[in-house]
Design a protein around this motif. Structure first.
Motif, PDB file in Angstrom:
ATOM      1  N   GLY A 229       1.108  -1.386   0.129  1.00  0.00           N
ATOM      2  CA  GLY A 229      -0.023  -0.205   0.066  1.00  0.00           C
ATOM      3  C   GLY A 229       0.430   1.165  -0.180  1.00  0.00           C
ATOM      4  O   GLY A 229       0.809   2.046  -0.616  1.00  0.00           O
ATOM      5  N   VAL A 230       2.077   1.292   1.028  1.00  0.00           N
ATOM      6  CA  VAL A 230       2.639   2.732   0.726  1.00  0.00           C
ATOM      7  C   VAL A 230       3.577   2.774  -0.221  1.00  0.00           C
ATOM      8  O   VAL A 230       3.617   3.593  -1.160  1.00  0.00           O
ATOM      9  CB  VAL A 230       3.910   2.573   1.793  1.00  0.00           C
ATOM     10  CG1 VAL A 230       4.573   2.947   1.695  1.00  0.00           C
ATOM     11  CG2 VAL A 230       2.817   2.163   3.547  1.00  0.00           C
ATOM     12  N   ARG A 231       3.989   1.829  -1.180  1.00  0.00           N
ATOM     13  CA  ARG A 231       4.656   1.535  -2.541  1.00  0.00           C
ATOM     14  C   ARG A 231       3.789   1.990  -3.356  1.00  0.00           C
ATOM     15  O   ARG A 231       4.736   3.123  -4.300  1.00  0.00           O
ATOM     16  CB  ARG A 231       4.832   0.494  -2.907  1.00  0.00           C
ATOM     17  CG  ARG A 231       6.086  -0.476  -2.365  1.00  0.00           C
ATOM     18  CD  ARG A 231       6.695  -1.629  -2.694  1.00  0.00           C
ATOM     19  NE  ARG A 231       8.360  -1.369  -1.531  1.00  0.00           N
ATOM     20  CZ  ARG A 231       9.336  -1.087  -2.058  1.00  0.00           C
ATOM     21  NH1 ARG A 231       9.261  -0.858  -3.395  1.00  0.00           N
ATOM     22  NH2 ARG A 231      10.595  -2.026  -1.776  1.00  0.00           N
ATOM     23  N   MET A 232       2.443   1.763  -3.320  1.00  0.00           N
ATOM     24  CA  MET A 232       1.125   2.563  -4.518  1.00  0.00           C
ATOM     25  C   MET A 232       0.793   3.744  -3.867  1.00  0.00           C
ATOM     26  O   MET A 232       0.623   4.584  -4.796  1.00  0.00           O
ATOM     27  CB  MET A 232       0.438   1.607  -4.504  1.00  0.00           C
ATOM     28  CG  MET A 232       0.154   0.280  -4.522  1.00  0.00           C
ATOM     29  SD  MET A 232      -1.748  -0.922  -4.902  1.00  0.00           S
ATOM     30  CE  MET A 232      -0.956  -2.299  -5.466  1.00  0.00           C
ATOM     31  N   ALA A 233       1.206   4.346  -2.281  1.00  0.00           N
ATOM     32  CA  ALA A 233       0.649   5.242  -2.538  1.00  0.00           C
ATOM     33  C   ALA A 233       1.884   6.680  -3.237  1.00  0.00           C
ATOM     34  O   ALA A 233       0.929   7.685  -3.571  1.00  0.00           O
ATOM     35  CB  ALA A 233       0.650   6.046  -1.130  1.00  0.00           C
ATOM     36  N   VAL A 234       3.013   6.424  -3.222  1.00  0.00           N
ATOM     37  CA  VAL A 234       4.230   7.405  -3.379  1.00  0.00           C
ATOM     38  C   VAL A 234       4.373   7.033  -4.793  1.00  0.00           C
ATOM     39  O   VAL A 234       5.015   7.682  -5.183  1.00  0.00           O
ATOM     40  CB  VAL A 234       5.257   6.812  -2.634  1.00  0.00           C
ATOM     41  CG1 VAL A 234       5.112   7.180  -1.197  1.00  0.00           C
ATOM     42  CG2 VAL A 234       5.760   5.105  -2.978  1.00  0.00           C
ATOM     43  N   GLY A 235       3.303   5.766  -6.136  1.00  0.00           N
ATOM     44  CA  GLY A 235       3.670   6.352  -7.005  1.00  0.00           C
ATOM     45  C   GLY A 235       3.564   4.551  -7.609  1.00  0.00           C
ATOM     46  O   GLY A 235       4.017   4.727  -9.207  1.00  0.00           O
ATOM     47  N   ALA A 236       3.859   3.269  -6.931  1.00  0.00           N
ATOM     48  CA  ALA A 236       4.243   2.682  -7.623  1.00  0.00           C
ATOM     49  C   ALA A 236       3.203   1.900  -8.939  1.00  0.00           C
ATOM     50  O   ALA A 236       1.761   2.319  -7.945  1.00  0.00           O
ATOM     51  CB  ALA A 236       4.369   1.178  -6.648  1.00  0.00           C
ATOM     52  N   ARG A 237       3.431   1.424  -9.327  1.00  0.00           N
ATOM     53  CA  ARG A 237       2.836   1.102 -10.717  1.00  0.00           C
ATOM     54  C   ARG A 237       2.078  -0.585 -10.178  1.00  0.00           C
ATOM     55  O   ARG A 237       3.380  -1.045  -9.557  1.00  0.00           O
ATOM     56  CB  ARG A 237       2.688   1.682 -11.967  1.00  0.00           C
ATOM     57  CG  ARG A 237       2.562   2.563 -12.844  1.00  0.00           C
ATOM     58  CD  ARG A 237       3.758   2.759 -13.865  1.00  0.00           C
ATOM     59  NE  ARG A 237       4.012   4.377 -14.465  1.00  0.00           N
ATOM     60  CZ  ARG A 237       4.911   5.297 -13.908  1.00  0.00           C
ATOM     61  NH1 ARG A 237       5.599   4.210 -12.987  1.00  0.00           N
ATOM     62  NH2 ARG A 237       4.737   6.682 -14.167  1.00  0.00           N
ATOM     63  N   GLN A 238       1.468  -1.253 -10.873  1.00  0.00           N
ATOM     64  CA  GLN A 238       0.993  -2.491 -10.734  1.00  0.00           C
ATOM     65  C   GLN A 238       1.544  -3.588 -11.015  1.00  0.00           C
ATOM     66  O   GLN A 238       2.389  -4.550 -11.227  1.00  0.00           O
ATOM     67  CB  GLN A 238      -0.077  -2.752 -11.573  1.00  0.00           C
ATOM     68  CG  GLN A 238      -1.482  -2.087 -10.482  1.00  0.00           C
ATOM     69  CD  GLN A 238      -3.151  -3.036 -11.717  1.00  0.00           C
ATOM     70  OE1 GLN A 238      -3.116  -3.626 -12.335  1.00  0.00           O
ATOM     71  NE2 GLN A 238      -4.544  -2.533 -10.921  1.00  0.00           N
ATOM     72  N   GLY A 239       2.723  -2.741 -11.987  1.00  0.00           N
ATOM     73  CA  GLY A 239       3.363  -3.583 -12.986  1.00  0.00           C
ATOM     74  C   GLY A 239       4.377  -3.589 -11.753  1.00  0.00           C
ATOM     75  O   GLY A 239       5.591  -4.518 -11.407  1.00  0.00           O
ATOM     76  N   ASN A 240       5.035  -2.543 -11.033  1.00  0.00           N
ATOM     77  CA  ASN A 240       6.444  -2.424  -9.979  1.00  0.00           C
ATOM     78  C   ASN A 240       6.235  -3.716  -9.390  1.00  0.00           C
ATOM     79  O   ASN A 240       7.085  -3.759  -8.501  1.00  0.00           O
ATOM     80  CB  ASN A 240       6.218  -0.968  -9.709  1.00  0.00           C
ATOM     81  CG  ASN A 240       6.820   0.293 -10.849  1.00  0.00           C
ATOM     82  OD1 ASN A 240       5.556   1.038 -10.976  1.00  0.00           O
ATOM     83  ND2 ASN A 240       7.605  -0.593 -11.891  1.00  0.00           N
ATOM     84  N   ILE A 241       5.224  -3.823  -8.889  1.00  0.00           N
ATOM     85  CA  ILE A 241       4.841  -4.904  -7.377  1.00  0.00           C
ATOM     86  C   ILE A 241       4.898  -5.764  -7.918  1.00  0.00           C
ATOM     87  O   ILE A 241       5.137  -6.684  -7.100  1.00  0.00           O
ATOM     88  CB  ILE A 241       3.565  -4.476  -6.966  1.00  0.00           C
ATOM     89  CG1 ILE A 241       2.802  -2.603  -6.573  1.00  0.00           C
ATOM     90  CG2 ILE A 241       2.622  -5.225  -5.730  1.00  0.00           C
ATOM     91  CD1 ILE A 241       3.817  -2.351  -5.669  1.00  0.00           C
TER      92      ILE A 241
END
Length: 650
Positions: free
Chosen positions: A558-570
């Motif tokens: 969730g933190v990574r997504m909040a700071v701009g991570a895309r689905q591909g990054n996760i």
């Protein structure tokens, strides 16, 4: 001033049917660029839901939400992630710093997904931390920082990509009063620099720091009061500094970051990771060992077959092995061998006859086999001399009483190192002079390991010892350029024509070699298939552990997504971790297999193991494929998590 945040008749519902809850009710307001707004309300009033919609972590059920002119309802998840990364910085009540990253790395995290170069983002992170009084804490982990220091790191992270909009959810809720005042002063200072600040709080004292206070109650705005006018926005306020990397450089940088995080995650749970890899280790070690043992055994057998002579064809009496009437067939003759020797597809030929009897030297008597052969026999069978010489064509013509003994006979009758050339031995009371001793032959085919074999010209055996007119067999070596099967066919046709029938059978070493290769390849495939089952079991173990890892690290996602991570990054993050687990397990399996091979080699030569670079590459490719296949579902589940649900997970 232009509005950077605009909400028009926004509604939000949770649940379905009778359980449907209306959380936000026709919310409409706008936030101007550079303003400082506090959204205040009691717990359950909907203020956090409103902030999540503004922060693009959640979407409204109806209505319009525009961030920097973009309608969030029309954007895909990755587009929302890009919008968060470019415009929005989050300050959470619980800080939400990743425990395995230093203060500088936590600060720089948003820039990883925004495409800022590695060196640039670390330099910018250091400057931001220095500006917040943490110049000496850049290398510290979150656990080594106080609550106030962690919140300042969170603020620095919110500013990493420019932080044009900073959303703060109860930023002082977990701090003491002094630390809370420091945080609010920092936010006010950021607002003076031109950053748009939106604070969600239930504390009126915190709200008093804002230029504007919006009060929400039961999902509706009940008050909207401006305490003071906002200052003019300085040019370029809240814009990201630093040059973005190229697309390729950015992708490589993100892969390096994902790889580093994967290594950290694996090392953080060493025992669990080791047990996860155990199935892969056993599977890869089994497959590699089976193939290596098959290759080694196949090579050893083929070498033994080749020691009988390359391209050789043996012509035997009877219809085949086990023919009880073969002893009564007397049709193979020396003339047959002579005619075969004149054929263009034949390189060498030798008639063979044999007889067993007592062999005597001095007071030692043993049972041995006397083989009557031609001078070409030793070349056909690839035999080598240790002492003396082989008999010649002239010796065969002269019916010379010469013999060549094998190493077993030499060991039984004479002392080690003794020169025996010229010594006379008696076979069935007939004298034979030793003219040569063969080197020891290590083979699985041909005479037994303990048998005693001596060789004499076939003319000598037939005329002076046995008196036989017929021979037992003929051995032919085909020319190198001739296919052995073709030569065998022609030999059968020739001898059948001479004998008027086929009262013989042939043994082709090339056919034996092919049979052995096919059999061992089939066995390798069968046993490898069984060993692959352990690989599948190991892959399932990897998938289970990765699913557990996704559950444990939901907040991190969730933190990574909040700071701009895309689905591909996760997805990339967790796939790399799964592949890394399997790849390390594959390497350990290969090393373990090599260790097994070394151990067996030290114990016995009966289990030769032949390793090849090809099977090593295939094993590593298989382990990587298992990581991708069994890591895909956990990685996909992680990538599909709702950011707001992930952040709410404890």
């Amino acid at each position: 001033m232009a509005s950077i945040i605009t909400l028009e008749a926004v509604n939000k519902y949770y649940g379905q049917g009778a359980n449907r809850i209306h959380v936000l009710k026709d919310i409409s307001f706008a936030v101007e660029d550079g303003d400082f707004v506090a959204i205040i309300g009691q717990s359950g009033s909907g203020k956090s839901t409103l902030m999540n919609i503004i922060g693009c972590l959640d979407t409204q059920s109806s209505g319009v939400c525009r961030i920097a002119g973009a309608d969030t309802a029309s954007l895909l998840p990755d587009q929302l992630a890009d919008l968060r990364g470019r415009f929005i910085g989050f300050i959470f009540q619980r800080y939400n710093l990743l425990p395995s990253l230093s203060a500088a790395e936590n600060t720089a995290l948003p820039a990883v997904y925004a495409g800022l170069g590695g060196r640039q983002r670390l330099e910018r992170a250091a400057r931001l931390l220095e500006g917040l009084g943490l110049a000496d804490k850049t290398a510290n982990l979150p656990a080594e920082l106080s609550g106030g220091q962690q919140q300042r790191v969170s603020i620095a992270r919110a500013l990493m990509n420019g932080g044009r909009i900073i959303l703060a959810d109860e930023p002082t809720g977990a701090l003491d009063s002094k630390s809370g005042e420091n945080v609010m002063e920092i936010l006010k200072g950021l607002n003076r620099q031109g950053h748009t600040i939106v604070v969600v709080t239930h504390d009126h004292g915190v709200a008093a720091h804002a230029n504007r206070v919006v009060e929400i109650l039961d999902g509706r705005i009940v008050a909207d009061q401006r305490n003071r006018e906002q200052a003019a926005v300085p040019p370029g306020a809240g814009h990201r500094s630093g040059r973005r990397s190229s697309l390729l450089s950015n992708k490589l940088d993100q892969c390096r970051e994902a790889f580093r995080m994967s290594v950290q995650a694996i090392l953080a749970h060493k025992m669990r990771s080791l047990l996860t890899m155990l199935g892969i280790v056993i599977g890869i070690a089994s497959v590699v060992s089976v193939v290596a043992l098959g290759n080694g055994s196949q090579q050893k057998i083929i070498e033994d077959i080749n020691s009988m002579g390359s391209n050789t064809i043996d012509i035997m009496r009877g219809e085949g092995f086990g023919d009880r009437h073969a002893g009564r067939i007397h049709t193979l003759t020396v003339a047959d061998a002579d005619i075969l020797g004149r054929q263009p597809y034949v390189a060498a030929v030798t008639p063979n006859t044999s007889n067993s009897g007592d062999l005597v030297f001095g007071n030692v008597t043993v049972t041995a086999t006397l083989n009557g052969v031609g001078e070409q026999y030793f070349d056909v069978r690839s035999l080598e001399i240790e002492q003396g010489r082989f008999f010649t064509k002239d010796d065969v013509k002269a019916t010379a009483g010469y013999t060549v003994i094998d190493h077993n006979t030499y060991s039984r009758l004479f002392q080690p190192g003794e020169n025996v050339v010229g010594r006379v031995i008696m076979f069935r009371q007939k004298p034979l002079t030793i003219i040569g001793v063969l080197k020891r032959q290590d083979r699985s085919f041909g005479p037994g390991l303990d048998s005693l074999e001596i060789y004499a010209p076939y003319t000598t055996v037939m005329r002076r010892i046995t008196g036989a007119r017929f021979i037992n067999s003929i051995t032919v070596r085909a020319e190198d350029h001739v296919i052995p099967l073709m030569a065998e066919k022609k030999i059968i046709e020739l001898l059948t024509a001479r004998h008027k029938k086929q009262d013989f059978f042939t043994i082709n070493t090339d056919s034996i070699r092919q049979t052995v290769e096919n059999t061992t390849n089939t066995l390798k495939l069968l046993i490898s298939g069984i060993a692959v089952i352990s690989l599948v079991v190991g892959g399932i173990g990897v998938m289970n552990i990765m699913l557990v890892s996704v559950t444990e690290r939901t907040r991190e996602i969730g933190v990574r997504m909040a700071v701009g991570a895309r689905q591909g990054n996760i997805m990339e993050q967790f796939l790399i971790e799964a592949v890394l687990l399997c790849l390390v397990g594959g390497v350990m399996g290969i090393l373990f297999s090599r260790l097994v091979g070394w151990g067996l080699g030290m114990i016995s030569d009966d289990f030769p193991m032949l390793y090849s670079s090809g099977i090593t590459v295939v094993a590593l490719a298989c382990s990587s494929a298992i990581g991708i296949i069994f890591g895909f579902i956990p990685a996909r589940n992680a990538a599909r998590l709702n950011p707001i649900d992930a952040l709410a997970r404890e």
